[in-house]
Write an enzyme that holds these catalytic residues in place. Structure first.
Site, PDB file in Angstrom:
ATOM      1  N   ASN A   9       2.223  12.485  24.859  1.00 18.98           N
ATOM      2  CA  ASN A   9       1.205  13.066  23.981  1.00 18.98           C
ATOM      3  C   ASN A   9       0.437  14.094  24.807  1.00 18.98           C
ATOM      4  OD1 ASN A   9      -0.910  13.639  22.294  1.00 18.98           O
ATOM      5  ND2 ASN A   9      -1.809  11.580  22.336  1.00 18.98           N
ATOM      6  N   TRP A  10       0.765  15.369  24.568  1.00 17.91           N
ATOM      7  CA  TRP A  10       0.151  16.419  25.396  1.00 17.91           C
ATOM      8  C   TRP A  10      -1.319  16.634  25.042  1.00 17.91           C
ATOM      9  CZ3 TRP A  10       4.118  21.096  25.699  1.00 17.91           C
ATOM     10  CH2 TRP A  10       5.308  20.644  26.275  1.00 17.91           C
ATOM     11  N   LYS A  11      -1.743  16.107  23.894  1.00 18.41           N
ATOM     12  CA  LYS A  11      -3.110  16.333  23.398  1.00 18.41           C
ATOM     13  C   LYS A  11      -3.408  17.839  23.385  1.00 18.41           C
ATOM     14  CE  LYS A  11      -4.268  11.724  24.908  1.00 18.41           C
ATOM     15  NZ  LYS A  11      -5.263  10.771  25.378  1.00 18.41           N
ATOM     16  N   HIS A  98      -4.047   8.341  15.987  1.00 17.65           N
ATOM     17  CA  HIS A  98      -4.475   8.196  17.389  1.00 17.65           C
ATOM     18  C   HIS A  98      -5.974   7.917  17.416  1.00 17.65           C
ATOM     19  CE1 HIS A  98      -5.462   9.141  21.523  1.00 17.65           C
ATOM     20  NE2 HIS A  98      -4.189   8.936  21.804  1.00 17.65           N
ATOM     21  N   GLU A 100      -8.289   9.012  19.180  1.00 13.39           N
ATOM     22  CA  GLU A 100      -9.166  10.196  19.276  1.00 13.39           C
ATOM     23  C   GLU A 100      -9.351  10.845  17.905  1.00 13.39           C
ATOM     24  OE1 GLU A 100      -6.935  12.046  22.437  1.00 13.39           O
ATOM     25  OE2 GLU A 100      -7.630  10.468  23.796  1.00 13.39           O
ATOM     26  N   GLU A 170      -2.535   0.979  21.683  1.00 11.68           N
ATOM     27  CA  GLU A 170      -3.284   1.724  22.691  1.00 11.68           C
ATOM     28  C   GLU A 170      -4.719   1.219  22.755  1.00 11.68           C
ATOM     29  OE1 GLU A 170      -1.395   5.793  23.503  1.00 11.68           O
ATOM     30  OE2 GLU A 170      -2.736   6.051  21.818  1.00 11.68           O
ATOM     31  N   GLY A 176      -6.896   7.337  29.116  1.00 12.27           N
ATOM     32  CA  GLY A 176      -7.490   8.385  29.944  1.00 12.27           C
ATOM     33  C   GLY A 176      -8.504   7.876  30.953  1.00 12.27           C
ATOM     34  N   SER A 216      -3.136   4.964  30.087  1.00  9.30           N
ATOM     35  CA  SER A 216      -2.981   5.126  31.538  1.00  9.30           C
ATOM     36  C   SER A 216      -1.649   4.607  32.070  1.00  9.30           C
ATOM     37  CB  SER A 216      -4.164   4.487  32.284  1.00  9.30           C
ATOM     38  OG  SER A 216      -5.387   5.088  31.878  1.00  9.30           O
ATOM     39  N   GLY A 237      -0.193   9.916  27.841  1.00  8.62           N
ATOM     40  CA  GLY A 237      -1.021  11.117  27.776  1.00  8.62           C
ATOM     41  C   GLY A 237      -0.928  11.882  29.091  1.00  8.62           C
ATOM     42  N   GLY A 238      -1.896  11.641  29.960  1.00 10.53           N
ATOM     43  CA  GLY A 238      -2.017  12.391  31.223  1.00 10.53           C
ATOM     44  C   GLY A 238      -0.706  12.543  31.985  1.00 10.53           C
TER      45      GLY A 238
HETATM   46  P1  PGA Z   1      -3.352   8.359  28.716  1.00 14.30           P
HETATM   47  O1  PGA Z   1      -3.323   8.618  27.139  1.00 14.30           O
HETATM   48  O2  PGA Z   1      -1.928   8.045  29.131  1.00 14.30           O
HETATM   49  O3  PGA Z   1      -3.847   9.643  29.313  1.00 14.30           O
HETATM   50  O4  PGA Z   1      -4.260   7.209  28.954  1.00 14.30           O
HETATM   51  C1  PGA Z   1      -2.545   7.834  26.269  1.00 14.30           C
HETATM   52  C2  PGA Z   1      -2.733   8.283  24.849  1.00 14.30           C
HETATM   53  O5  PGA Z   1      -3.869   8.591  24.451  1.00 14.30           O
HETATM   54  O6  PGA Z   1      -1.773   8.326  24.067  1.00 14.30           O
END
Ligand code: PGA
Length: 253
Positions: A9-11, A98, A100, A170, A176, A216, A237-238
């Site tokens: 997930n590049w966000k 998600h 967010e 999640e 994050g 994470s 994500g990251g």
């Molecule tokens: P993260 O994000 O790996 O940076 O914790 C995961 C996500 O939000 O899908």
């Protein structure tokens, strides 16, 4: 057989140029290094979708997804993205709900239920996200909270359609933050999610659904998390923003 899925997930990261460079690197490395049993998905910003799909189109184990989708088919919804647009850009997956989006855009369980249904009807695979906040976990209400998210957004589906959904658990406190759920915490929740799906749709359906862990996940902890019997993959994500890390996670089964 449930699928092994490593989704990135590049966000809201990467210019178009940088995103295309990352997509090329991931695609090339995946064909050399990653087992064909693993499906890798790059969930990119909307404007990258078409070009990244072009890069991944000949890959056997890399594909593309969007990060969000409207519950409406088309019309006067400025700034939104429809299922048909996503498909016409070459993507086959879409992240729905998600945390967010739930937090910053106030997406509700009912809205997400509509999106999941529409995605399936159009032929997209939804990656439905669920997970509790730190407050909810500390109050020991995480199991009930996540079950309610599943119930309100997924339990209206037919069993046939339910089989087409991928779930991502999640925990918000792990996204994050660098804090990962322990493998025991992840397994406990994944099993609880599977049991809840089994209660509604039957064990056979529940056993076919891929449940991804997100929060994470990185090369250093992926192996232990993916070794859990009910953890079928990851939503990353990251660590999906660096080709080497993303590929190393996909090699951790
Ligand atoms: P993260 O994000 O790996 O940076 O914790 C995961 C996500 O939000 O899908």
């Amino acid at each position: 057989m449930r699928k092994k899925i490593i989704a990135g997930n590049w966000k809201m990261n990467k210019s178009l140029e940088d995103g295309l460079a990352l997509a090329s690197e991931v695609t090339n490395m995946a064909s050399d290094e990653v087992s064909s049993e693993v499906t890798m998905i790059m969930c990119t910003p909307d404007i990258h979708l078409s070009a990244v799909s072009g890069i991944a189109k000949d890959a056997t184990n890399v594909t593309v997804g969007a990060q969000n989708m409207s519950e409406h088919e088309s019309g006067a919804y400025t700034g939104d993205l429809s299922a048909e647009m996503i498909i016409s850009a070459g993507a086959s997956f879409v992240i729905i709900g998600h945390s967010e989006r739930r937090e910053y855009h106030f997406e509700t369980n009912q809205q997400l239920a509509d999106r999941v249904k529409l995605a399936i009807a159009k032929g997209l695979t939804p990656i439905f996200c669920c997970g509790e906040s730190l407050e909810t976990r500390e109050a020991n209400e995480h199991v009930g909270f996540v079950n309610n998210q599943l119930k309100e957004s997924l339990f209206d589906l037919s069993a046939e359609d339910m089989k087409k959904v991928v779930i991502a658990y999640e925990p918000i406190w792990a996204i994050g933050t660098g804090v990962t759920a322990s493998s025991d915490q992840a397994q406990e929740m994944h099993l609880s999610i599977r049991n809840s799906l089994a209660g509604q749709f039957g064990q056979e359906v529940a056993d076919e659904i891929s449940i991804l862990y997100g929060g994470s996940m990185k090369p250093a902890n992926a192996q232990e998390l993916l070794a859990q019997p009910d953890v079928d993959g990851g939503l990353i994500g990251g660590a999906s923003l660096k080709a080497r890390d993303f590929i190393d996670i996909a090699k951790s089964y």
